[in-house]
Design an enzyme around this catalytic site. Structure first.
Site, PDB file in Angstrom:
ATOM      1  N   ASP A 166       0.376  -6.079   3.219  1.00  0.00           N
ATOM      2  CA  ASP A 166       0.702  -4.815   3.880  1.00  0.00           C
ATOM      3  C   ASP A 166       0.339  -4.962   5.354  1.00  0.00           C
ATOM      4  O   ASP A 166      -0.478  -5.815   5.709  1.00  0.00           O
ATOM      5  CB  ASP A 166      -0.062  -3.646   3.258  1.00  0.00           C
ATOM      6  CG  ASP A 166       0.590  -2.303   3.569  1.00  0.00           C
ATOM      7  OD1 ASP A 166       1.370  -1.805   2.728  1.00  0.00           O
ATOM      8  OD2 ASP A 166       0.348  -1.757   4.666  1.00  0.00           O
ATOM      9  N   ILE A 167       0.906  -4.103   6.185  1.00  0.00           N
ATOM     10  CA  ILE A 167       0.564  -4.141   7.613  1.00  0.00           C
ATOM     11  C   ILE A 167      -0.836  -3.568   7.844  1.00  0.00           C
ATOM     12  O   ILE A 167      -1.476  -3.847   8.851  1.00  0.00           O
ATOM     13  CB  ILE A 167       1.632  -3.417   8.464  1.00  0.00           C
ATOM     14  CG1 ILE A 167       1.466  -3.769   9.939  1.00  0.00           C
ATOM     15  CG2 ILE A 167       1.615  -1.913   8.234  1.00  0.00           C
ATOM     16  CD1 ILE A 167       2.662  -3.478  10.792  1.00  0.00           C
TER      17      ILE A 167
ATOM     18  N   TYR B  90      18.181   5.973   8.537  1.00  0.00           N
ATOM     19  CA  TYR B  90      17.688   5.400   7.282  1.00  0.00           C
ATOM     20  C   TYR B  90      18.868   4.887   6.449  1.00  0.00           C
ATOM     21  O   TYR B  90      18.870   3.749   5.969  1.00  0.00           O
ATOM     22  CB  TYR B  90      16.921   6.480   6.525  1.00  0.00           C
ATOM     23  CG  TYR B  90      16.362   6.065   5.190  1.00  0.00           C
ATOM     24  CD1 TYR B  90      15.305   5.170   5.105  1.00  0.00           C
ATOM     25  CD2 TYR B  90      16.871   6.605   4.006  1.00  0.00           C
ATOM     26  CE1 TYR B  90      14.767   4.819   3.876  1.00  0.00           C
ATOM     27  CE2 TYR B  90      16.336   6.260   2.784  1.00  0.00           C
ATOM     28  CZ  TYR B  90      15.283   5.371   2.714  1.00  0.00           C
ATOM     29  OH  TYR B  90      14.759   5.028   1.499  1.00  0.00           O
TER      30      TYR B  90
ATOM     31  N   ILE C 145      11.346   9.374  -5.598  1.00  0.00           N
ATOM     32  CA  ILE C 145      10.401   8.861  -6.598  1.00  0.00           C
ATOM     33  C   ILE C 145       9.193   9.801  -6.670  1.00  0.00           C
ATOM     34  O   ILE C 145       8.566  10.079  -5.643  1.00  0.00           O
ATOM     35  CB  ILE C 145       9.901   7.447  -6.226  1.00  0.00           C
ATOM     36  CG1 ILE C 145      11.069   6.493  -5.961  1.00  0.00           C
ATOM     37  CG2 ILE C 145       8.979   6.905  -7.324  1.00  0.00           C
ATOM     38  CD1 ILE C 145      11.839   6.071  -7.163  1.00  0.00           C
TER      39      ILE C 145
ATOM     40  N   LEU D  51       0.822  -1.221   0.000  1.00  0.00           N
ATOM     41  CA  LEU D  51       0.000   0.000   0.000  1.00  0.00           C
ATOM     42  C   LEU D  51       0.852   1.266   0.000  1.00  0.00           C
ATOM     43  O   LEU D  51       0.336   2.372   0.014  1.00  0.00           O
ATOM     44  CB  LEU D  51      -0.951   0.012   1.203  1.00  0.00           C
ATOM     45  CG  LEU D  51      -2.104  -1.001   1.124  1.00  0.00           C
ATOM     46  CD1 LEU D  51      -2.830  -1.104   2.463  1.00  0.00           C
ATOM     47  CD2 LEU D  51      -3.094  -0.615   0.023  1.00  0.00           C
ATOM     48  N   GLY D  52       2.159   1.109  -0.029  1.00  0.00           N
ATOM     49  CA  GLY D  52       3.055   2.265  -0.022  1.00  0.00           C
ATOM     50  C   GLY D  52       3.163   2.903  -1.402  1.00  0.00           C
ATOM     51  O   GLY D  52       2.510   2.481  -2.357  1.00  0.00           O
TER      52      GLY D  52
HETATM   53  N1  SER Z   1      12.710   9.076  -1.055  1.00  0.00           N
HETATM   54  C1  SER Z   1      13.513   8.531  -0.001  1.00  0.00           C
HETATM   55  C2  SER Z   1      13.504   9.398   1.196  1.00  0.00           C
HETATM   56  O1  SER Z   1      13.413  10.569   1.064  1.00  0.00           O
HETATM   57  C3  SER Z   1      14.922   8.331  -0.466  1.00  0.00           C
HETATM   58  O2  SER Z   1      15.174   6.975  -0.534  1.00  0.00           O
HETATM   59  O3  SER Z   1      13.636   8.917   2.263  1.00  0.00           O
END
Ligand code: SER
Length: 327
Positions: free
Chosen positions: A39-40, A147, A177, A15-16
């Site tokens: 999805d969760i 991250y 993206i 769902l992401g």
């Molecule tokens: N779009 C992502 C972020 O901003 C980059 O991997 O975390």
């Protein structure tokens, strides 16, 4: 019908932002009866209806993960369940758990069930010591964000499972993206999507990054193509696996605002800096060198900044006319 059509595919995080569109593309390619979305959260709005099966799945439960994969005789897993950079920075412990334990489970389940595994890495895997222009495929990777730490660790773990257990792991380092279906959640590059919604709805946008912050970007159709092409290529041709630099364009907030103004001349951008996301963005490449992906598996994006901007404004504009554009 060749082998490709017979693949049974499972997606986590369906769902992401990426999952919701990848599911549609895979259903079209392999048939909805070969796609299991998970999805969760429940798929309350039926976004994933093209796939025959949807399962509510928390990737932190290895038993459930294993059950869904073995029950459905899965050949390929796209493991997209993860926290993005800004939200990971606000809860680093949770980010480690979801991004790393979730990945560990995906690797174990792939090992036990003989699945190929796609794992997205990111421009976030790089850090301030990395050469920020024409960032090479193989270079210094010492990210400062949680991250990024999970992305580099994830790449290493995926390579380890390939070398040690022969698991067919493959991945790309995605840039920001841009998409017109599902909004991204909690990333540093999210401004590049929000700006289109605000341009159409309000004619103005307040950006949390500085006007001259350059980052790699990609339009969703190319992001989907990268994932599918990489998973369909004969692995014998791959020298790298986890993970390939891929990019389609790079721009600054100032540049994308100028591009939008070609269609919406009165569009205004102002700036209100968010120091956390600015620091993350400053430590990421200005533009990556993706020649390894081009050479090894024929990566070639279709959308540059002009084509992407035109398409975004057309699609979102049509939604707005029907009163369906919300952010
Ligand atoms: N779009 C992502 C972020 O901003 C980059 O991997 O975390």
């Amino acid at each position: 019908m060749g082998n490709i059509e017979k693949r049974k595919v499972l997606i986590t995080g369906s769902l992401g932002q990426i999952g919701s569109e990848l599911a549609g593309a895979l259903c079209e390619r392999y048939g909805g009866d070969n796609i299991v979305t998970t999805d969760i959260r429940e798929d309350e709005n039926g976004c994933l209806a093209c796939a025959e099966r949807f399962e509510k799945l928390d990737v932190l439960s290895i038993e459930d993960f294993n059950r869904v994969v073995s029950e459905n005789d899965i050949d390929v897993i796209y493991h997209l369940a993860a926290l993005l950079s800004a939200v990971a920075e606000s809860s680093p412990q949770k980010a480690w758990q979801i991004n790393m334990e979730g990945l560990f489970n995906a690797l174990e389940v792939s090992r036990e069930n003989g699945c190929s595994l796609f794992v997205p890495s990111s421009i976030g895997a790089f850090g301030p010591d990395t050469p920020l222009d024409d960032t090479p495929q193989d270079t210094i990777m010492r990210p400062h964000s949680m991250y990024g730490v999970t992305k580099v660790s994830g790449e290493l773990l995926c390579d380890y499972y390939n070398l040690r257990f022969g698991v067919d792991t493959r991945g790309v380092r995605y840039p920001g993206i841009i998409s017109n279906v599902t909004l991204p959640g909690g990333g540093t590059t999210d401004y590049s999507v929000e700006i289109f919604y605000r341009a159409i709805l309000d004619g103005r946008y307040t950006c949390y990054l500085n006007p001259d912050t350059s980052l790699d970007m990609m339009y969703m159709p190319d992001a989907i193509k990268a994932a599918i092409d990489l998973m369909e290529i004969d692995p014998g041709v791959l020298r790298h696996r986890n993970a390939f630099n891929v990019t389609a364009m790079h721009f600054t907030p100032e540049m994308i605002a100028a591009e939008i103004r070609k269609f919406i001349p009165g569009f205004e951008i102002t700036y209100e800096n968010d120091p956390v996301r600015q620091a993350i963005a400053d430590s990421w490449p200005n533009n990556m060198d993706d020649s390894a992906a081009r050479d090894e598996w024929g990566w070639l994006p279709e959308y540059g900044i002009e084509e992407m901007t035109r398409d975004m404004l057309e699609v979102l504009g049509a939604k707005a006319e029907k009163g369906e554009l919300k952010i």
